[in-house]
Design an enzyme around this catalytic site. Structure first.
Site, PDB file in Angstrom:
ATOM      1  N   LYS A 293     -19.506  14.698  -9.622  1.00  0.00           N
ATOM      2  CA  LYS A 293     -20.282  13.789  -8.772  1.00  0.00           C
ATOM      3  C   LYS A 293     -21.680  13.643  -9.335  1.00  0.00           C
ATOM      4  CE  LYS A 293     -21.619  17.633  -5.806  1.00  0.00           C
ATOM      5  NZ  LYS A 293     -23.085  17.570  -5.995  1.00  0.00           N
TER       6      LYS A 293
ATOM      7  N   ASP B 286     -20.387  23.245  -6.340  1.00  0.00           N
ATOM      8  CA  ASP B 286     -21.471  23.355  -7.325  1.00  0.00           C
ATOM      9  C   ASP B 286     -21.801  24.788  -7.759  1.00  0.00           C
ATOM     10  OD1 ASP B 286     -21.419  20.662  -6.830  1.00  0.00           O
ATOM     11  OD2 ASP B 286     -23.511  20.467  -6.243  1.00  0.00           O
TER      12      ASP B 286
ATOM     13  N   CYS C 182     -25.606  20.165  -0.837  1.00  0.00           N
ATOM     14  CA  CYS C 182     -24.265  19.731  -1.243  1.00  0.00           C
ATOM     15  C   CYS C 182     -23.159  20.309  -0.364  1.00  0.00           C
ATOM     16  CB  CYS C 182     -24.057  20.012  -2.721  1.00  0.00           C
ATOM     17  SG  CYS C 182     -25.124  18.931  -3.713  1.00  0.00           S
TER      18      CYS C 182
HETATM   19  C1  VGL Z   1     -27.770  19.958  -5.154  1.00  0.00           C
HETATM   20  C2  VGL Z   1     -29.902  19.142  -5.119  1.00  0.00           C
HETATM   21  C3  VGL Z   1     -29.617  18.292  -6.164  1.00  0.00           C
HETATM   22  C4  VGL Z   1     -26.775  20.905  -4.566  1.00  0.00           C
HETATM   23  C5  VGL Z   1     -27.461  19.110  -6.195  1.00  0.00           C
HETATM   24  O1  VGL Z   1     -25.795  21.274  -5.260  1.00  0.00           O
HETATM   25  O2  VGL Z   1     -26.954  21.304  -3.399  1.00  0.00           O
HETATM   26  N1  VGL Z   1     -28.983  19.962  -4.616  1.00  0.00           N
HETATM   27  N2  VGL Z   1     -28.393  18.285  -6.691  1.00  0.00           N
END
Ligand code: VGL
Ligand code: ZN
Length: 198
Positions: A106, A8, A151
């Site tokens: 995702k 991410d 994540c």
């Molecule tokens: C994430 C919260 C919501 C992350 C993704 O990448 O850690 N955290 N969506």
């Protein structure tokens, strides 16, 4: 064969983003420096539809940080982030995407969140990550990115449960730390479940 999983590394998780992780931008140079060491580099991308159930805005009266039940699972509500096709969802411009071989998306199902790059939080749908890695003969994965306590952690734990040897690059990861210490607790949990901490 060892793969690097970049979790991410998206605009919404760095400075100025909707769900900015403190010091999140610092990990980009770590990713760029390390990617050449790996024959396979996979980036995950949080990729939500605008009506996603993890967004506080989609639950009238709720605020980010509230916890609800979403189709049977506990869900922390987040600000709107990483909406498909928006700049917030794009990989950060400083990332050397020439060194990224595959992107796994995702969080596309509005009914369930997906912290892990392998499965949704209900473990019902696979993202294709396991198949992709196995098809390339990957046995070891090295994981880094954002956010360490969400994540990154769930991606590492699913990688263990899928039978990979897993290492965490701590200097390439940063926590959200909704509660102080969440990042350290996440590292302890990963270590206890067999993740090598680098
Ligand atoms: C994430 C919260 C919501 C992350 C993704 O990448 O850690 N955290 N969506
Ligand atoms: Zn998300």
């Amino acid at each position: 064969m060892n793969a690097l999983i970049l979790v991410d590394l998206q605009n919404d998780f760095v400075l100025g983003g909707a769900l900015a992780v403190p010091q999140g931008d610092e990990v980009i140079e770590v990713a760029n420096a390390r990617m050449a060491d790996f024959p396979l580099v996979v980036a995950t991308q949080d990729w939500h539809p605008a009506d996603h159930g993890s967004f506080a805005e989609n639950h009238p009266g709720r605020q980010p940080g509230d916890v609800i039940h979403l189709h049977g699972l506990k869900q922390i509500l987040w600000p709107v982030h990483c909406v498909q096709e928006t700049s917030g969802a794009a990989l950060v411009p400083g990332l050397n995407t020439d060194g990224v071989h595959e992107v796994v998306r995702k969080g596309t199902d509005p009914r369930v969140d997906s912290y892990s790059g392998f499965f949704d939080n209900g473990r019902k749908q696979a993202t294709g990550m396991t198949d992709l890695l196995r098809a390339r003969g990957v046995k070891h994965v090295t994981i880094m990115g954002l956010a360490l306590d969400y994540c990154v952690k769930f991606t590492a734990l699913d990688a263990i449960s899928e039978g990979f040897k897993v290492a965490l690059l701590t200097d390439g990861s940063r926590p959200v730390d909704l509660k102080p210490g969440d990042g350290e607790r996440a590292v302890d949990e990963m270590f206890a479940l067999g993740v090598e901490i680098l």
